[in-house]
Design an enzyme around this catalytic site. Structure first.
Site, PDB file in Angstrom:
ATOM      1  N   CYS A   1       1.007  -0.899  -0.036  1.00  0.00           N
ATOM      2  CA  CYS A   1      -0.197   0.043  -0.013  1.00  0.00           C
ATOM      3  C   CYS A   1       0.936   1.290  -0.062  1.00  0.00           C
ATOM      4  O   CYS A   1       1.072   1.941   0.995  1.00  0.00           O
ATOM      5  CB  CYS A   1      -0.948  -0.091   0.999  1.00  0.00           C
ATOM      6  SG  CYS A   1      -1.924  -1.509   1.370  1.00  0.00           S
TER       7      CYS A   1
ATOM      8  N   ASP B   1       1.782  -1.613   4.674  1.00  0.00           N
ATOM      9  CA  ASP B   1       1.278  -0.339   5.743  1.00  0.00           C
ATOM     10  C   ASP B   1      -0.088  -0.511   5.584  1.00  0.00           C
ATOM     11  O   ASP B   1      -0.688   0.388   4.402  1.00  0.00           O
ATOM     12  CB  ASP B   1       1.999   0.696   5.329  1.00  0.00           C
ATOM     13  CG  ASP B   1       1.627   2.142   6.263  1.00  0.00           C
ATOM     14  OD1 ASP B   1       0.777   1.731   7.262  1.00  0.00           O
ATOM     15  OD2 ASP B   1       2.136   2.994   6.046  1.00  0.00           O
TER      16      ASP B   1
ATOM     17  N   CYS C   1      -0.537   2.913  11.238  1.00  0.00           N
ATOM     18  CA  CYS C   1      -0.433   4.128  12.138  1.00  0.00           C
ATOM     19  C   CYS C   1      -1.588   4.265  12.863  1.00  0.00           C
ATOM     20  O   CYS C   1      -2.171   5.267  12.870  1.00  0.00           O
ATOM     21  CB  CYS C   1      -0.123   5.361  11.176  1.00  0.00           C
ATOM     22  SG  CYS C   1      -1.470   5.523   9.895  1.00  0.00           S
TER      23      CYS C   1
END
Length: 432
Positions: free
Chosen positions: A246, A308, A361
């Site tokens: 990604c 990610d 994240c």
């Protein structure tokens, strides 16, 4: 022949754009990136564009403080457009801007709107009174708290004191972190920045990014110190086939390409891939760019994959202060399911002996630690390589049983870092 002088803009254009961004986040539940992507700042000069984004993010970051400062002066709440103008004005004053300039600008902006003209007197009076306040009055305002939909799960996961420490960091303007294409120590010296223990270069009060030395030459790119650790954990080597699953906008792709690996950058969004291509061109780094759905991508035989995964982005509130206002947590369940599917699919694209770095994240364990626990249960022989997490600058206390947990309150004295979770998974014979 003397040229006619034009009246100074006094920051009107940047402030009007900033107000639009704030209104879209607070009233339209749209992220700043979505509003900007729709062309909200296209007509601004680069300095005004940077100023508008800075004002908008600062206002959204300090919204609870601004509302508390305004409350004594408002008998009732004005319309949202007026309230946001007051909020932006008081935040500018709180940050040290000349009060008379702020007041004049906000009154002008109110005067130009049909629905706000009648409130220019209110805006003038309230902001003038707040402009008379001593700076210490604003400093005493409480630290803004996260919204209840997010604060509750985070307190359950990390404890009240840890969440309060995160909120204290998130209330401050974050520094700018850079990843160097070459020697980070030399870049830190050239820009007058600090070299962090992990190798990132940190700048305070950086100003307009594109105007910094070395930007046009592609000597560095913007990347939070926490985000930069995922590619370092993957530890790509020259000649290896590596998939950035990604990839856009490309910070990790550039890190991987700089190692000499043969990198494929995959992403669903053609628009975001445009930014990735621009970043590769600027830095002179090479990667194969592919637009497509990660779950439908069936090219196998990779030595290493960096995933990610799409997530709540709750770890980036320090830099993206619009998130608590534009989101409400309703999408968490779907994102968690997607992450599990992506992990399973990525493992099938590895060659025997390959490795997968999974990261998000996010500050939510369901998007990090729990994903790893459940992946280990689903895949017989899957190994969680904790030794791969032991990289320069990573403190031992950040590594848990499931992986590397990073939080905004880590390095608080240096300006904090994004919230991130990183794990390195290696399939066994039955998975490879």
């Amino acid at each position: 022949m003397t040229q006619p002088r034009t009246a100074p803009d006094d920051g009107i254009a940047a402030r009007r754009a900033a107000l639009h961004l704030v209104e879209q986040a607070t009233g339209g539940q749209r992220l700043l990136s979505e509003t900007i992507g729709a062309g909200a700042l296209e007509r601004l000069s680069p300095p005004d564009r940077a100023r508008a984004q800075r004002l908008a993010t600062a206002t959204l970051r300090q919204l609870p403080r601004a509302d508390r400062a305004l409350k004594p002066y408002l008998a009732k709440q004005p319309p949202l457009a007026v309230r946001n103008a007051l909020r932006l004005g008081v935040v500018e004053i709180m940050e040290g801007a000349a009060p008379h300039g702020v007041v004049n600008a906000m009154v002008q902006i109110m005067s130009r709107g049909k629905r706000t003209q009648s409130y220019k007197g209110l805006v003038n009076a309230v902001l003038r009174k707040l402009g008379d306040q001593p700076p210490e009055a604003f400093a005493k305002l409480p630290v803004p708290k996260l919204p209840n939909w997010l604060r509750g799960p985070l307190v359950a996961a990390w404890g009240r004191r840890a969440v309060e420490a995160m909120e204290a960091v998130q209330a401050e303007t974050p520094p700018l972190d850079l990843t160097a294409k070459g020697d980070p120590a030399a870049l830190a010296e050239a820009l007058g920045g600090a070299l962090l223990p992990t190798g990132a270069v940190r700048l305070h009060d950086a100003g307009q990014v594109s105007a910094l030395p070395g930007f046009e030459a592609g000597e560095w790119w913007v990347q939070d110190a926490a985000a930069a650790l995922a590619a370092r954990v993957l530890d790509a080597r020259p000649g290896e086939r590596v998939l950035d699953m990604c990839a856009a906008p490309g910070g990790k792709t550039m890190q991987l390409a700089a190692t000499g690996a043969e990198v494929t950058a995959l992403d669903l969004s053609e628009t975001r891939l445009g930014r990735l291509r621009e970043n590769l061109d600027r830095t002179g780094l090479v990667a194969r760019v592919v637009q497509g759905d990660a779950l439908e991508f069936d090219e196998a035989g990779y030595d290493a994959i960096l995933l990610d995964a799409p997530c709540s982005a709750t770890g980036t509130i320090r830099r993206h202060s619009d998130l608590p206002h534009a989101k409400d947590g309703a999408e968490f369940g779907a994102l968690i399911e997607l992450q599990a599917e992506m992990i399973d699919h990525a493992l099938g694209l590895l060659k025997p002996g390959g490795r997968l770095v999974f990261c998000t994240c996010s500050l939510l364990p369901d998007e990090g630690e729990v994903q790893v626990e459940e992946a280990l249960e689903r895949h017989a022989g899957l190994q969680n390589d904790l030794a791969a997490l032991e990289r320069p600058g990573i403190e031992p206390g950040w590594i848990g049983a499931e992986g590397l947990r990073l939080r905004p309150d880590y390095w608080a004295e240096r300006g904090g870092m994004d919230g991130f979770f990183i794990a390195c998974l290696r399939p066994g014979a039955r998975d490879g």
